[in-house]
Design a protein around this motif. Structure first.
Motif, PDB file in Angstrom:
ATOM      1  N   ALA A   5      32.640  -1.064   0.276  1.00 29.61           N
ATOM      2  CA  ALA A   5      32.726  -0.635  -1.116  1.00 29.61           C
ATOM      3  C   ALA A   5      31.898   0.610  -1.386  1.00 29.61           C
ATOM      4  O   ALA A   5      32.271   1.447  -2.214  1.00 29.61           O
ATOM      5  CB  ALA A   5      32.287  -1.780  -2.038  1.00 29.61           C
ATOM      6  N   ASP A   6      30.759   0.750  -0.686  1.00 39.51           N
ATOM      7  CA  ASP A   6      29.887   1.911  -0.914  1.00 39.51           C
ATOM      8  C   ASP A   6      29.195   2.273   0.396  1.00 39.51           C
ATOM      9  O   ASP A   6      28.018   1.972   0.605  1.00 39.51           O
ATOM     10  CB  ASP A   6      28.857   1.590  -2.003  1.00 39.51           C
ATOM     11  CG  ASP A   6      28.044   2.831  -2.404  1.00 39.51           C
ATOM     12  OD1 ASP A   6      28.407   3.940  -1.966  1.00 39.51           O
ATOM     13  OD2 ASP A   6      27.059   2.676  -3.146  1.00 39.51           O
ATOM     14  N   GLU A  62      28.075   4.979   1.628  1.00 39.41           N
ATOM     15  CA  GLU A  62      27.007   5.973   1.621  1.00 39.41           C
ATOM     16  C   GLU A  62      25.698   5.415   1.076  1.00 39.41           C
ATOM     17  O   GLU A  62      24.682   6.101   1.106  1.00 39.41           O
ATOM     18  CB  GLU A  62      27.439   7.185   0.791  1.00 39.41           C
ATOM     19  CG  GLU A  62      28.640   7.923   1.367  1.00 39.41           C
ATOM     20  CD  GLU A  62      28.995   9.145   0.536  1.00 39.41           C
ATOM     21  OE1 GLU A  62      28.112   9.653  -0.162  1.00 39.41           O
ATOM     22  OE2 GLU A  62      30.161   9.580   0.576  1.00 39.41           O
ATOM     23  N   ASN A  63      25.717   4.191   0.581  1.00 41.84           N
ATOM     24  CA  ASN A  63      24.512   3.578   0.028  1.00 41.84           C
ATOM     25  C   ASN A  63      23.697   2.979   1.167  1.00 41.84           C
ATOM     26  O   ASN A  63      24.129   2.040   1.829  1.00 41.84           O
ATOM     27  CB  ASN A  63      24.897   2.486  -0.971  1.00 41.84           C
ATOM     28  CG  ASN A  63      23.688   1.947  -1.720  1.00 41.84           C
ATOM     29  OD1 ASN A  63      22.539   2.233  -1.391  1.00 41.84           O
ATOM     30  ND2 ASN A  63      23.943   1.142  -2.739  1.00 41.84           N
ATOM     31  N   PRO A  64      22.487   3.484   1.432  1.00 41.65           N
ATOM     32  CA  PRO A  64      21.690   2.955   2.549  1.00 41.65           C
ATOM     33  C   PRO A  64      21.263   1.508   2.332  1.00 41.65           C
ATOM     34  O   PRO A  64      20.932   0.814   3.300  1.00 41.65           O
ATOM     35  CB  PRO A  64      20.486   3.903   2.611  1.00 41.65           C
ATOM     36  CG  PRO A  64      20.398   4.503   1.249  1.00 41.65           C
ATOM     37  CD  PRO A  64      21.807   4.585   0.736  1.00 41.65           C
ATOM     38  N   HIS A  65      21.248   1.040   1.092  1.00 40.62           N
ATOM     39  CA  HIS A  65      20.864  -0.343   0.836  1.00 40.62           C
ATOM     40  C   HIS A  65      21.958  -1.326   1.252  1.00 40.62           C
ATOM     41  O   HIS A  65      21.697  -2.535   1.296  1.00 40.62           O
ATOM     42  CB  HIS A  65      20.536  -0.528  -0.650  1.00 40.62           C
ATOM     43  CG  HIS A  65      19.368   0.297  -1.119  1.00 40.62           C
ATOM     44  ND1 HIS A  65      18.068   0.010  -0.756  1.00 40.62           N
ATOM     45  CD2 HIS A  65      19.303   1.422  -1.888  1.00 40.62           C
ATOM     46  CE1 HIS A  65      17.257   0.904  -1.313  1.00 40.62           C
ATOM     47  NE2 HIS A  65      17.983   1.773  -1.997  1.00 40.62           N
ATOM     48  N   ARG A  66      23.165  -0.837   1.542  1.00 42.44           N
ATOM     49  CA  ARG A  66      24.239  -1.712   1.985  1.00 42.44           C
ATOM     50  C   ARG A  66      24.209  -1.930   3.503  1.00 42.44           C
ATOM     51  O   ARG A  66      25.000  -2.720   4.022  1.00 42.44           O
ATOM     52  CB  ARG A  66      25.599  -1.116   1.592  1.00 42.44           C
ATOM     53  CG  ARG A  66      25.794  -0.953   0.084  1.00 42.44           C
ATOM     54  CD  ARG A  66      25.877  -2.302  -0.604  1.00 42.44           C
ATOM     55  NE  ARG A  66      26.022  -2.176  -2.039  1.00 42.44           N
ATOM     56  CZ  ARG A  66      27.187  -2.138  -2.674  1.00 42.44           C
ATOM     57  NH1 ARG A  66      28.302  -2.189  -1.968  1.00 42.44           N
ATOM     58  NH2 ARG A  66      27.241  -2.033  -3.979  1.00 42.44           N
ATOM     59  N   ILE A  67      23.328  -1.243   4.216  1.00 46.27           N
ATOM     60  CA  ILE A  67      23.214  -1.422   5.667  1.00 46.27           C
ATOM     61  C   ILE A  67      22.549  -2.761   5.945  1.00 46.27           C
ATOM     62  O   ILE A  67      21.545  -3.107   5.347  1.00 46.27           O
ATOM     63  CB  ILE A  67      22.426  -0.269   6.301  1.00 46.27           C
ATOM     64  CG1 ILE A  67      23.160   1.055   6.081  1.00 46.27           C
ATOM     65  CG2 ILE A  67      22.206  -0.516   7.790  1.00 46.27           C
ATOM     66  CD1 ILE A  67      22.405   2.261   6.589  1.00 46.27           C
ATOM     67  N   ILE A  68      23.118  -3.518   6.863  1.00 42.32           N
ATOM     68  CA  ILE A  68      22.625  -4.851   7.155  1.00 42.32           C
ATOM     69  C   ILE A  68      21.229  -4.792   7.774  1.00 42.32           C
ATOM     70  O   ILE A  68      20.894  -3.854   8.509  1.00 42.32           O
ATOM     71  CB  ILE A  68      23.595  -5.590   8.107  1.00 42.32           C
ATOM     72  CG1 ILE A  68      23.208  -7.051   8.239  1.00 42.32           C
ATOM     73  CG2 ILE A  68      23.643  -4.922   9.474  1.00 42.32           C
ATOM     74  CD1 ILE A  68      24.223  -7.886   9.004  1.00 42.32           C
ATOM     75  N   GLU A  69      20.411  -5.773   7.453  1.00 42.86           N
ATOM     76  CA  GLU A  69      19.093  -5.921   8.056  1.00 42.86           C
ATOM     77  C   GLU A  69      19.199  -6.961   9.162  1.00 42.86           C
ATOM     78  O   GLU A  69      19.341  -8.153   8.884  1.00 42.86           O
ATOM     79  CB  GLU A  69      18.065  -6.347   7.017  1.00 42.86           C
ATOM     80  CG  GLU A  69      17.817  -5.290   5.929  1.00 42.86           C
ATOM     81  CD  GLU A  69      16.727  -5.727   4.966  1.00 42.86           C
ATOM     82  OE1 GLU A  69      16.120  -6.797   5.213  1.00 42.86           O
ATOM     83  OE2 GLU A  69      16.481  -5.003   3.991  1.00 42.86           O
ATOM     84  N   PRO A  70      19.153  -6.563  10.419  1.00 42.02           N
ATOM     85  CA  PRO A  70      19.344  -7.524  11.521  1.00 42.02           C
ATOM     86  C   PRO A  70      18.241  -8.578  11.534  1.00 42.02           C
ATOM     87  O   PRO A  70      17.083  -8.306  11.197  1.00 42.02           O
ATOM     88  CB  PRO A  70      19.302  -6.648  12.778  1.00 42.02           C
ATOM     89  CG  PRO A  70      19.545  -5.252  12.298  1.00 42.02           C
ATOM     90  CD  PRO A  70      18.972  -5.187  10.915  1.00 42.02           C
ATOM     91  N   SER A  71      18.641  -9.778  11.933  1.00 41.46           N
ATOM     92  CA  SER A  71      17.668 -10.853  12.096  1.00 41.46           C
ATOM     93  C   SER A  71      17.011 -10.740  13.466  1.00 41.46           C
ATOM     94  O   SER A  71      17.302  -9.832  14.244  1.00 41.46           O
ATOM     95  CB  SER A  71      18.364 -12.210  11.945  1.00 41.46           C
ATOM     96  OG  SER A  71      19.341 -12.381  12.963  1.00 41.46           O
ATOM     97  N   ARG A  72      16.137 -11.678  13.764  1.00 36.49           N
ATOM     98  CA  ARG A  72      15.435 -11.663  15.049  1.00 36.49           C
ATOM     99  C   ARG A  72      16.129 -12.527  16.089  1.00 36.49           C
ATOM    100  O   ARG A  72      15.526 -12.837  17.126  1.00 36.49           O
ATOM    101  CB  ARG A  72      13.999 -12.148  14.849  1.00 36.49           C
ATOM    102  CG  ARG A  72      13.178 -11.239  13.937  1.00 36.49           C
ATOM    103  CD  ARG A  72      11.750 -11.749  13.826  1.00 36.49           C
ATOM    104  NE  ARG A  72      10.943 -10.880  12.963  1.00 36.49           N
ATOM    105  CZ  ARG A  72       9.654 -11.097  12.686  1.00 36.49           C
ATOM    106  NH1 ARG A  72       9.039 -12.165  13.195  1.00 36.49           N
ATOM    107  NH2 ARG A  72       8.999 -10.265  11.900  1.00 36.49           N
TER     108      ARG A  72
END
Length: 471
Positions: free
Chosen positions: A204-205, A207-217
C-alpha cells in the motif's frame, strides 16, 4: 470476496488435515483391535467351557443332572461343549443332535490376516440365526475343546466395542488436532500471517520506511524469510525513492529542454559566422564546435521525462577511429594540457564500423573520467599523469582500451560501475557518464568492462565486426 480473505484459511486447513490423519491412524489401529477383541471374547468362552468340562469329568459316571448341564451351558453361553480327553470325547449338550453351524473358527493356528478378515465379515455381514463352531487349545490333559455358540452375542459385543473405539478416537483426534493446531498456529501460521500482513501493508505504501518488517530473532526458515523480506523491502524502497527522484528530475528537465534547445540553436547560428574569420585557429575549431552544438541539439530533442536520453538505433558506417579519438582529445584540451600526457596509440589504418556521434560520446565520457581522476589524484607514485587510448582488431572484433595511471576505481564503486547515480567514481559525481557509455556500447551489440590492472584504470570496449552477410 475482500482481498486477503479466503474461504478456508491455513489454520482451518491444518486443523482439518490433522483430524483426518488422526482418524486414518485410528482406523488402522481399529482393525487389529477389533480382531483381537473377537479372539479374546472367544477365548473367554473357551476358558469357561474348559471349566465346564472339568466339572463334567468330576461328576459321578461323568454325567450331570439335566438342570446342572443347562446352567453350565448358560454360564458359558454355548449350545454345546465338546472336549477330547485321553482319546475319549466328552460332550455336553441339551440337544441330542449337534446343531448345524454357519462356520468353523479354529483359534489354534489362525493367522492375523485370517482374524482380521473374519472380524470384518462379522461386522459387515447381515446377522443370521445359525450358530458357529469354535475350536481352541485345551488346558490340562485335554487335547482340545470346542463350543457351539450363537454369533449374535459376539456381533453385539463387537459393535459395542467399535462404538467405544470410535468415541475414544474422536476424543483423541479432537485433542490431538487441537494441540497440533495451537502449536502450528504459534510456530508457523501466526508468523506467516504477520509476513502476509506486512507484505500487504508495504504494497500500500512501499516508500514508507515504517512499513519495512522488523525481523525477529528466530533462527529457522521463517526467521530467514523475515530477514530476506526486510532486505528486499529496504532495497525496493530505496529504488522507488531513486526512481521518484529521477521522475521529478525528468519533469524539470523536460521543462527546460525547449528553452535549452532554442539557445543551442541560436549558438549554432552564431557559430556559423566563425567560419569566415581570418584567425586560422578559430577557423580550424569552428566546424567541430558547430558539429558539437548540432549533437547537443539532437541530444536535447531526445531527452525523456525521466531525465535521461532514449538513445536512437546506431547508424553504422566506417570511420577512422584514430581521428575520432584525436577530436575528443582536442575537445578536452589534452594537447594544451601541460599536466597530463596524452598518447593516441590507435593505428591510423584502423577502420571502425560504428555510429560516429555515439562512439564520440563513448570516448568523451571515458576519457573525461580519466582526466578528472588524474587531475584529482595525479599519476601513480608521483609520476607524470598519462592517458592512453589503444585499439586493435582481434578475432573479427574491435578492442578499444582507454587507460590511465591514476588511482584506479574504488572497490565500493565496482559493483554498480555502469549504473546511473550509483556508479560514480568521483565525489559528488552522478555516474551518468559511464552509464551512458555502457548503454551506447550495448546498442552497438558490444560490451564494456573494467579490466583488472595493477596501476590506474583500464576500460575495455569490444565492438563486433562485420557479419558474414556484410551488414
Amino acid at each position: 470476496m475482500p482481498r486477503g480473505l479466503t474461504r478456508l484459511g491455513l489454520s482451518a486447513k491444518l486443523l482439518l488435515l490433522t483430524v483426518l490423519f488422526v482418524m486414518l491412524a485410528e482406523i488402522l489401529i481399529y482393525l487389529p483391535s477389533v480382531a483381537n477383541f473377537r479372539r479374546n471374547w472367544l477365548n473367554d468362552r473357551l476358558a469357561a467351557a474348559q471349566v465346564a468340562v472339568l466339572v463334567l469329568e468330576g461328576a459321578p459316571d461323568e454325567r450331570l443332572p439335566e438342570e446342572s448341564e443347562a446352567r453350565l451351558l448358560m454360564g458359558v453361553g454355548a449350545r454345546a461343549i465338546a472336549a477330547r480327553v485321553g482319546g475319549a470325547r466328552r460332550l455336553l449338550s441339551l440337544d441330542s443332535m449337534p446343531p448345524t453351524v454357519a462356520r468353523k473358527v479354529d483359534l489354534r493356528d489362525a493367522s492375523w490376516m485370517t482374524a482380521l478378515k473374519e472380524a470384518v465379515e462379522i461386522l459387515v455381514a447381515p446377522p443370521h440365526d445359525m450358530p458357529i463352531r469354535v475350536i481352541g487349545q485345551a488346558m490340562g490333559g485335554a487335547d482340545f475343546v470346542e463350543i457351539v455358540i450363537d454369533e449374535a452375542p459376539l456381533r453385539r459385543a463387537m459393535l459395542v466395542f467399535s462404538g467405544n473405539i470410535l468415541l475414544i478416537s474422536l476424543l483423541i483426534s479432537v485433542l490431538t488436532a487441537g494441540l497440533v493446531y495451537l502449536a502450528l498456529n504459534w510456530m508457523i501460521v501466526g508468523p506467516i500471517r504477520q509476513l502476509a500482513a506486512n507484505v500487504m501493508e508495504f504494497e500500500a505504501d512501499p516508500e514508507n520506511p515504517h512499513r519495512i518488517i522488523e525481523p525477529s530473532r528466530r533462527a529457522d526458515e521463517i526467521g530467514e524469510a523475515e530477514r530476506a523480506l526486510a532486505r528486499m523491502q529496504m532495497t525496493l524502497a530505496g529504488e522507488l525513492r531513486t526512481k521518484k527522484h529521477l521522475a521529478e528530475l525528468g519533469l524539470a528537465v523536460s521543462k527546460v529542454n525547449h528553452d535549452l534547445r532554442n539557445m543551442l540553436a541560436s549558438a549554432q547560428l552564431m557559430s556559423d559566422q566563425l567560419v569566415d574569420t581570418r584567425d586560422a585557429k578559430i577557423r580550424r575549431f569552428a566546424p567541430r564546435l558547430i558539429a558539437t552544438l548540432g549533437r547537443a541539439i539532437e541530444f536535447c530533442q531526445a531527452t525523456l521525462a525521466y531525465g535521461r536520453a532514449a538513445e536512437a538505433t546506431p547508424l553504422l558506417r566506417e570511420i577512422a577511429l584514430r581521428q575520432l579519438v584525436a577530436e575528443q582529445a582536442e575537445m578536452l584540451g589534452l594537447p594544451e594540457n601541460k599536466q597530463l600526457s596524452f598518447v593516441n596509440e590507435v593505428p591510423a589504418e584502423l577502420i571502425a564500423r560504428c555510429d560516429p556521434d555515439q562512439m564520440a560520446r563513448v570516448l568523451l565520457n571515458l576519457m573525461r573520467n580519466s582526466v578528472q581522476a588524474l587531475a584529482r589524484e595525479g599519476g601513480e607514485s608521483d609520476s607524470q599523469a598519462m592517458l592512453t587510448v589503444k585499439a586493435q582488431q582481434l578475432d573479427g572484433s574491435l578492442h578499444l582500451r582507454v587507460s590511465d595511471n591514476g588511482p584506479g576505481v574504488p572497490q565500493r564503486a565496482k559493483a554498480n560501475l555502469f549504473q546511473a547515480f550509483r556508479g560514480s567514481v568521483t565525489p559528488g559525481g552522478t555516474g551518468l557518464g559511464l552509464a551512458i557509455a555502457a548503454e551506447l556500447v550495448r546498442l552497438h551489440g558490444g560490451m564494456i568492462e573494467l579490466e583488472p590492472s595493477e596501476t590506474g584504470a583500464v576500460f575495455k570496449v569490444t565492438l563486433p565486426g562485420r557479419r558474414p552477410n556484410g551488414n
